[in-house]
Design an enzyme around this catalytic site. Structure first.
Site, PDB file in Angstrom:
ATOM      1  N   CYS A   1       0.812  -1.220   0.000  1.00  0.00           N
ATOM      2  CA  CYS A   1       0.000   0.000   0.000  1.00  0.00           C
ATOM      3  C   CYS A   1       0.851   1.279   0.000  1.00  0.00           C
ATOM      4  O   CYS A   1       0.560   2.224  -0.739  1.00  0.00           O
ATOM      5  CB  CYS A   1      -0.954  -0.006   1.195  1.00  0.00           C
ATOM      6  SG  CYS A   1      -0.218  -0.601   2.714  1.00  0.00           S
TER       7      CYS A   1
ATOM      8  N   HIS B   1      -2.871   6.242   4.573  1.00  0.00           N
ATOM      9  CA  HIS B   1      -1.449   6.409   4.906  1.00  0.00           C
ATOM     10  C   HIS B   1      -0.953   7.770   4.396  1.00  0.00           C
ATOM     11  O   HIS B   1      -1.342   8.218   3.315  1.00  0.00           O
ATOM     12  CB  HIS B   1      -0.592   5.335   4.215  1.00  0.00           C
ATOM     13  CG  HIS B   1      -0.804   3.938   4.729  1.00  0.00           C
ATOM     14  ND1 HIS B   1      -1.458   3.640   5.902  1.00  0.00           N
ATOM     15  CD2 HIS B   1      -0.414   2.740   4.217  1.00  0.00           C
ATOM     16  CE1 HIS B   1      -1.460   2.327   6.089  1.00  0.00           C
ATOM     17  NE2 HIS B   1      -0.842   1.761   5.075  1.00  0.00           N
TER      18      HIS B   1
END
Ligand SMILES: NC(=O)c1ccc[n+]([C@@H]2O[C@H](COP(=O)([O-])OP(=O)(O)OC[C@H]3O[C@@H](n4cnc5c(N)ncnc54)[C@H](OP(=O)(O)O)[C@@H]3O)[C@@H](O)[C@H]2O)c1
Length: 345
Positions: free
Chosen positions: A137, A249
């Site tokens: 990710c 994130h």
């Protein structure tokens, strides 16, 4: 083969259908009106028999067994490395594209590691069924941000520090932060998923450490970035930190270009790139944050400015939903690319 792929609805398997990434994949099938002929959800024994409602139908969760992928066009894997290692090649052998969200095949030189905006050309509607790896990710949002700069100006060096949400550790990680938050006065909260309590904390460890002092998440970012950008000798250094954000994130990126450019040029390159949304009006405190970006598809970039000591070095703040673009959405975009599907969202 390519034309056939475009005409009919597809039979899709999802391994890890009840997990954080799997559930988001289901939502995305719905949102983008994926042309679905059949959905075969797979999970552990604990979930067998549960119903998953997608596109006005209930689909029954199954466990993995020999022959379970027969007849499927596409199988999306999000159940961890061991399950992917054993079962993804079987899905490909059964004639399906196996899009694998785990780390099992990412650095295998015979397996493509795909972010459609960056290196989607490596697979297309003429490709044969195979295992295709979905990157980590944190890597995905980094390479989407780097690609337009690499193309326009060349990359000399990349340094990245991450601020990663608890959803990156699946449902268990998400629940651990919520449980600690509900009991926030407890001086000794219990932790199981993370090596320390995550509430009111930052943990500079994601995965296990190697002998050089890097943790496994950092090694993934460094190696995968070079592979996806096809720049095997690019200098990349990563430092990863888990923070008490629920989802999305964030990354601080220092990128050294090969050419001196001005801010307008950098902004134009980023603004014109596929999959990027620039939010950068610092005087009004406008820049992306995990709260705002959670649930969104693009990679958001803000705080774009030049290093005063090094005219080739640029700093930027890159935020993206790790479950969507960092996992389920990127997998879906790979499938749409291979099967020539235009999303109808
Ligand atoms: N979270 C992220 O940001 C992210 C991003 C990129 C990649 N990934 C990768 O995606 C994978 C899944 O992550 P996640 O966050 O969705 O984890 P998760 O929420 O813990 O979900 C795990 C899934 O795997 C299933 N599962 C467990 N044992 C199984 C078995 N023996 N057979 C079939 N299914 C089984 C679980 O089913 P039950 O519900 O029945 O237990 C659940 O559906 C991991 O490889 C992870 O590294 C995650």
């Amino acid at each position: 083969m390519g034309l056939q792929k475009m005409k009919r609805n597809l039979k899709v398997g999802v391994v890890g259908a009840t997990g954080m990434v799997g559930q988001t994949f289901m939502n995305i099938l719905e949102e983008r009106k994926f042309p679905l002929a059949e959905l075969r959800p797979f999970a552990s024994d604990a979930s067998a028999g549960k119903k998953i409602h997608v596109q006005n139908q209930d689909w029954i969760v199954q466990t993995l067994k020999q022959g379970c992928f027969d007849g499927l066009d596409l199988v999306f894997f999000s159940s961890g490395d061991d399950i992917s290692k054993e079962w993804a090649p079987q899905a490909a052998h059964a004639g399906a594209f196996a899009i694998d969200n785990s780390a099992a095949f990412r650095m295998d030189p015979t397996v493509h590691l795909i972010v459609p905006e960056v290196n989607g050309h490596l697979v297309n509607s003429q490709s044969k069924p195979q295992v295709i790896a979905n990157p980590n990710c944190s890597t995905i949002q980094l390479v989407v941000a780097l690609k337009p700069l690499a193309d326009a100006y060349g990359l000399e060096e990349v340094r990245v520090s991450t601020y990663q949400a608890v959803s990156g550790a699946g449902i268990a990680g998400y629940d651990e932060l919520l449980t600690q938050t509900a009991d926030y006065k407890n001086p000794n909260p219990k932790n199981a998923t993370f090596p320390h309590p995550i509430l009111f904390n930052c943990i500079p460890q994601i995965g296990s450490f190697n002998d050089e002092g890097f943790c496994s998440e950092e090694v993934k970012i460094m190696k995968e970035t070079r592979k996806i950008l096809n720049l095997p000798s690019l200098k990349v250094s990563a430092f990863t930190v888990r923070v008490p954000a629920l989802n999305a994130h964030s990354e601080t990126v220092w990128v050294t270009l090969k050419k001196q450019v001005n801010r307008d040029e950098v902004m134009t390159s980023l603004r014109n790139a596929r999959g990027i949304m620039v939010q950068d009006e610092t005087q009004k405190s406008v820049y992306p944050t995990p709260r705002n970006v959670s649930g969104e598809d693009p990679v958001y970039i803000g705080r774009i400015h030049k290093d005063p000591e090094n005219p080739l070095m640029w700093l930027m703040w890159v935020v993206s939903d790790n479950i969507r673009k960092g996992a389920a959405l990127n997998g879906m975009q790979i499938a749409e690319h291979i099967f020539d599907i235009k999303p109808q969202a």
